[in-house]
Enzyme design. Structure first.
Site, mmCIF file in Angstrom:
data_model
loop_
_atom_site.group_PDB
_atom_site.id
_atom_site.type_symbol
_atom_site.label_atom_id
_atom_site.label_comp_id
_atom_site.label_asym_id
_atom_site.label_seq_id
_atom_site.Cartn_x
_atom_site.Cartn_y
_atom_site.Cartn_z
ATOM 1 N N SER A 20 0.832 -1.192 0.000
ATOM 2 C CA SER A 20 0.000 0.000 0.000
ATOM 3 C C SER A 20 0.876 1.255 0.000
ATOM 4 C CB SER A 20 -0.958 -0.024 1.202
ATOM 5 O OG SER A 20 -1.980 0.936 1.077
ATOM 6 N N ASP A 26 -9.110 -4.689 -5.937
ATOM 7 C CA ASP A 26 -8.681 -3.810 -4.839
ATOM 8 C C ASP A 26 -9.783 -2.787 -4.544
ATOM 9 O OD1 ASP A 26 -7.436 -1.929 -3.141
ATOM 10 O OD2 ASP A 26 -5.480 -2.344 -4.022
ATOM 11 N N HIS A 66 -7.479 -5.428 -1.468
ATOM 12 C CA HIS A 66 -6.250 -4.714 -1.098
ATOM 13 C C HIS A 66 -5.264 -5.635 -0.383
ATOM 14 C CE1 HIS A 66 -3.918 -1.124 -0.605
ATOM 15 N NE2 HIS A 66 -3.893 -1.220 0.712
#
Length: 803
Positions: A670, A743, A777
């Site tokens: 991330s 995601d 994610h």
């Protein structure tokens, strides 16, 4: 000549198409890979169960779960609507962790009882009834969702509702305060078939704006079409019922609607309802949609509409919506509503003496609300105390990242007493959180005895975390330490045992002992084991773990957790993986604080970078990556600061004789992936990088990112400067890009990785793009996790270890 040119052009086109086809074939979908067998064995080992305690803290509940779902489970059809993911086959939000077995254990006798449920290993995490005599569990089916209730004394379970339970917006059920009945969210009777998507479009999908300042974050999974609206309304609409467990009677409450929550009052006579209404929004998730806040009686009749609020698209950046918000019932009162209202129109940039106020309204809700207190900064939450009317309210000053906590009393409007006042990032001086207990009606309040409450905290220090338990006087603000973790281990307070104050339940662990629960006598220091969970990865017990400290060139102190492989020989220089995540700080003092403990047990789960240890790498995990400065402008120096942090870490490992400077890889997930790409673009410190689920072009997040408070149009140079996509020509080290195709995290669209890969490819760089089907994610499916680990190890073996 003309014909020759045409033939050459045709030949070139054919060759290009062939090469393109071959290239696509090589990079097309391939079977899932497997990492080395020792990694598979560790990941397939049963994880330790989740542990909870009954409200009286005399019985433990051990909830066992499957370590990873299969890709078949993860790829079950789901709809991406209004900011959530809905699985239509069971009228629920998408669930990626299923519980399989539940065991009750009496703390005093040690007797264990397995809850008697069908051998169908797909259950939710159980919920205790307020009196602790029952447990409610949802059972996920291929054609619906059931609710089961188990007796704590016997472990006997029975189905009480279903399969038409609905857990799309709410959790499917709520215990009524009497512990004898449940509030049920159900699929409405006669709902009919799912709306069909139009085979032929009736026209274009259109949005329009005029004069609105809707600078919203880049939310994902939003509504996009009228058909999406129909689907959302179809699956989110529920009928509320009250289910009486003894008789099985089912009482219908109100009419079908889209209810985000329905919460019984402490006396069980009213319901607090949030009802979502049209018009919906294509810019924000469902929680910001047009809605009303209503109070119903226990029979489902409307008593009062407290607020009717429009869609919240125009919320100021870093602000809150206008009007009432954060509604709740006040504990220890029969039926008193509490809520917050902004005094600055929700705009943190407005210069006003007070930003928020707390309001109260007693049943029967016919009078005007009473203002309890005003807050100079933004409201951040209330912790209610064990004495009716008293609570601790916190306010937060975003410019300084400063939190102040006050004692207040709803029976004394205007009264507030400052209790805590410190930086929200100051871990060393964090006083801890109040120890909470459950009331007879199911509310959570701080354990209070006269003027005293109890505080439990992480106890951060330069040597690492040493958890503690304090007794704190709200009048004198003096504290007495009752427990502190010993040096060389990690032991944290969990709860008091029953009504005793001289016995506590703790979780104890060390680098070689997995976390287990103990009953500790505070006077005699006698420790009695309550559980005996085994080490899930004994092969890695010999991994060496230590907290290392070092400084960057400007004097900011840094730290990280260093792991060395089991067979490491002192003086041997190893390939190193540095894994990090940037965090913003206002000042060097808080940025330099040590967070975490070197004495905790290490779990090897999911696509963890720690699996590199099995392949002979050293790993510097959670390497501190602070970005220090004024909150509004600190990202102006983001690049030089993360480069300085990385250099300091490598220098330290080099000086310790551990790292081979030419064989250091960097990775992150991330915002850590964003960091990784920038480090490869703006330094030559690393041999290669791994960037997972990142965002690399900040012009695609134009209204801010992470804690950046300026818009793209206010700071265009910054957005360009910190976007590694804009410097793809300088990424001259190999980079592995991994991203979930589904995601749902704000800002990290899959196209971020796809476009960065295309840029590097077009500029002649070295990169590999791995797109994981159906993954979000984070990565959940067993096949996906194993493949990610295989990719990571192969990449660093090729470009780091063998460099």
């Amino acid at each position: 000549m003309h014909r020759r040119i045409i033939l050459s052009s045709v030949l070139f086109s054919v060759i290009f198409l062939l090469l393109f086809s071959v290239s696509n074939f090589i990079l097309a979908q391939q079977p899932y890979k497997l990492p080395p067998k020792e990694i598979i064995d560790i990941l397939d080992a049963p994880p330790l169960p989740m542990v909870s305690f009954d409200p009286q803290r005399q019985t433990m509940l051990l909830s066992y779960y499957e370590p990873m779902p299969s890709i078949a489970q993860v790829s079950q059809p789901f709809y991406r609507l209004a900011g959530i993911r809905i699985t239509p086959h069971n009228n629920s939000q998408q669930v990626l962790r299923y519980y399989t077995k539940f065991v009750l254990k009496d703390i005093k006798t040690g007797k264990e009882i397995k809850i008697d449920l069908p051998e169908e290993p797909r259950y939710s995490l159980p919920v205790w009834s307020p009196d602790g005599n029952l447990i409610a569990i949802m059972r996920y089916l291929d054609n619906g969702l059931e609710l089961w209730v188990a007796e704590v004394k016997t472990g006997e379970a029975r189905k009480v509702f279903g399969p038409n339970l609905n857990a799309v917006l709410a959790d499917g059920f709520v215990w009524w305060p009497d512990s004898k009945s449940l509030l049920i969210f159900a699929v409405p009777e006669g709902r009919g078939p799912e709306p069909k998507a139009p085979r032929v479009p009736v026209g274009p999908n259109i949005q329009e704006t005029a004069g609105k300042f809707a600078a919203v974050p880049t939310y994902q999974d939003l509504l996009k079409t009228p058909y999406d609206e129909q689907l959302f309304e179809y699956y989110a609409t529920v009928q509320l019922y009250r289910l009486y467990l003894t008789s099985g009677e089912l009482t219908k409450l109100g009419q079908p609607g889209i209810y985000q929550f329905a919460i019984p009052s402490p006396n069980g006579q009213y319901l607090l309802i949030k009802k979502i209404k049209r018009p919906f929004s294509y810019s924000v998730p469902y929680s910001f949609f047009t809605h009303s806040i209503e109070v119903w009686d226990a029979q489902g009749n409307l008593v009062k509409t407290i607020a009717d609020l429009p869609v919240a698209e125009e919320v100021p950046r870093n602000g809150v919506p206008k009007g009432p918000r954060s509604f709740e019932w006040q504990p220890l009162k029969p039926a008193t509503l509490i809520w917050i209202e902004a005094l600055d129109d929700g705009d943190p940039e407005k210069n006003v003496p007070f930003r928020d106020k707390i309001l109260s309204l007693d049943s029967p809700f016919t009078q005007e609300p009473v203002e309890i207190i005003k807050l100079a900064q933004r409201y951040q939450g209330i912790i209610w105390l064990g004495k009716a009317g008293q609570g601790l309210v916190s306010e937060y000053e975003w410019k300084k990242r400063w939190r102040t906590t006050y004692l207040f009393d709803t029976t004394r409007p205007g009264f507030k007493k400052k209790i805590f006042d410190l930086s929200a990032q100051d871990q060393y001086n964090d006083p801890g959180r109040p120890v909470m207990v459950t009331t007879s009606s199911g509310d959570r309040v701080a354990l209070q005895e006269g003027d005293f409450i109890y505080l439990s905290g992480s106890g951060s220090s330069p040597e690492g975390d040493r958890p503690f338990l304090d007794k704190f006087n709200l009048q004198t603000l003096k504290k007495t330490r009752l427990f502190r973790c010993d040096k060389g281990v990690y032991e944290s307070f969990i709860a008091f045992y029953g009504n005793r104050r001289d016995r506590i339940i703790t979780s104890f662990e060390s680098p070689i002992i997995p976390p287990n629960y103990y009953l500790v006598d505070l006077k005699s220091k006698k420790r009695t084991a309550l559980t005996n969970f085994p080490d899930p990865a004994p092969k890695l017990t010999a991994v060496k773990k230590q907290l290392i400290k070092y400084k960057r060139d400007d004097g900011v102190e840094l730290s990280g957790m260093l792991y060395l492989p089991p067979n490491y020989k002192e003086g041997e220089r190893l390939p190193v993986v540095i894994w990090a995540y940037p965090i913003e700080y206002n000042d060097p003092a808080t940025a330099s604080q040590v967070r975490g403990s070197p004495y905790r047990f290490t779990f090897y789960r999911g696509a963890s970078q720690l699996f590199f240890l099995t392949q002979g790498y050293a790993v510097l995990d959670n390497a501190q990556m602070p970005v220090v400065g004024d909150p509004k402008t600190m990202n102006d120096t983001f690049i030089p600061q993360i480069v300085a942090n990385a250099k300091a870490a490598i220098d330290a490992l080099d000086q310790m004789g551990i790292a081979d400077r030419k064989r250091v890889g960097v990775g992150g997930h991330s915002y850590g992936a964003f960091m990784t790409a920038n480090l490869l673009a703006h330094s030559d410190l690393f041999a290669a990088g791994i960037a997972r689920s990142g965002a690399y072009n900040r012009t695609l997040t134009p209204f801010g990112f992470q804690n950046e408070r300026r818009m793209l149009w206010e700071a265009p140079e910054l957005y360009w400067k910190v976007s590694p996509f804009m410097y793809a020509n300088k990424i001259n080290e190999p980079i592995l890009l991994i991203h979930g195709e589904a995601d749902n995290n704000s800002g990290t669209f899959p196209i971020q990785s796809e476009r960065l890969f295309a840029a590097i490819k077009g500029l002649g760089g070295t990169a590999r793009l791995v797109m994981l089907p159906y993954e979000s994610h984070g990565y959940s499916a067993r096949e996906s996790v194993l493949h990610v680990l295989a990719e990571m190890i192969e990449w660093f073996d090729r470009y780091v270890k063998k460099k």
